[in-house]
Scaffold this motif. Sequence first.
Motif, short mmCIF file in Angstrom:
data_model
loop_
_atom_site.label_atom_id
_atom_site.label_comp_id
_atom_site.label_asym_id
_atom_site.label_seq_id
_atom_site.Cartn_x
_atom_site.Cartn_y
_atom_site.Cartn_z
N TYR A 5 0.33 5.19 1.20
CA TYR A 5 -0.54 6.15 1.88
C TYR A 5 0.17 7.50 1.93
N PHE A 49 0.84 -1.19 0.00
CA PHE A 49 0.00 0.00 0.00
C PHE A 49 0.88 1.25 0.00
N TYR A 97 -2.75 0.53 -4.12
CA TYR A 97 -2.27 -0.69 -3.53
C TYR A 97 -2.16 -1.80 -4.56
N PHE A 118 3.75 7.10 3.17
CA PHE A 118 4.03 5.83 3.83
C PHE A 118 3.77 4.67 2.89
N ILE A 130 -1.24 -4.93 8.60
CA ILE A 130 -0.24 -4.44 7.66
C ILE A 130 0.83 -3.68 8.44
N ARG A 132 -1.49 -6.14 -5.19
CA ARG A 132 -1.46 -7.50 -4.66
C ARG A 132 -0.78 -8.37 -5.70
N PHE A 134 3.88 -0.78 8.45
CA PHE A 134 4.27 0.46 7.81
C PHE A 134 5.78 0.68 7.85
N LEU A 152 -5.30 6.64 1.29
CA LEU A 152 -4.79 5.57 0.44
C LEU A 152 -4.61 6.11 -0.98
#
Lengths: 111, 117
Positions: B35, B33, B48, B91, B106, B50, B108, B45
Amino acid sequence: DQQVKQNSPSLSVQEGRISILNCDYTNSMFDYFLWYKKYPAEGPTFLISISSIKDKNEDGRFTVFLNKSAKHLSLHIVPSQPGDSAVYFCAVYRTGNQFYFGTGTSLTVIP
Amino acid sequence: DARVTQTPRHKVTEMGQEVTMRCQPILGHNTVFWYRQTMMQGLELLAYFRNRAPLDDSGMPKDRFSAEMPDATLATLKIQPSEPRDSAVYFCASGSGTGLHSGNTIYFGEGSWLTVV
């Protein structure tokens, strides 16, 4: 469109007393609810979570309460300590989807 | 001690310049992700991924921002051209799996502090 709201940007509490941080969300489809803690100049770190099938989860001094009908989440810290002073973010999650975070509440615990 | 690594930690740049932020997710994590933290919006957000595939970048201004995962160990966020309103902390976070159970979360990085003057 804010999925998660933390309406109190700041909170001050005396050491030893209870800190209560609140969070409201908009979508009843969320599966998990989390709290993160952030110190200055650091990334957020996971604190505690609760699934939608529960209404309370406790971990030491930290307890998270979930009221699904009100779409409301709260974090209780008892007793509060000066080291708890940080920004607290609530987050919501739906399986297979992203995390949504609130705007944060800055907690100050006064010695 | 597994952690998400972000570079640069701090960046000051002039308006109009290109900025690239990099993230190394925790080894084995397949979800990444990006941010952005601002005073008004909290943690927004931006995008992201996957398994390196972009799943959602609707939070990102498309005209100037782009996010990629060239490989499983590197995610990038690029701003071109940068503007003063992009000044924020960015982030990166990583997680594993498609499901989430109690205790899973999750993680960071420490953030990239960007100032555009």
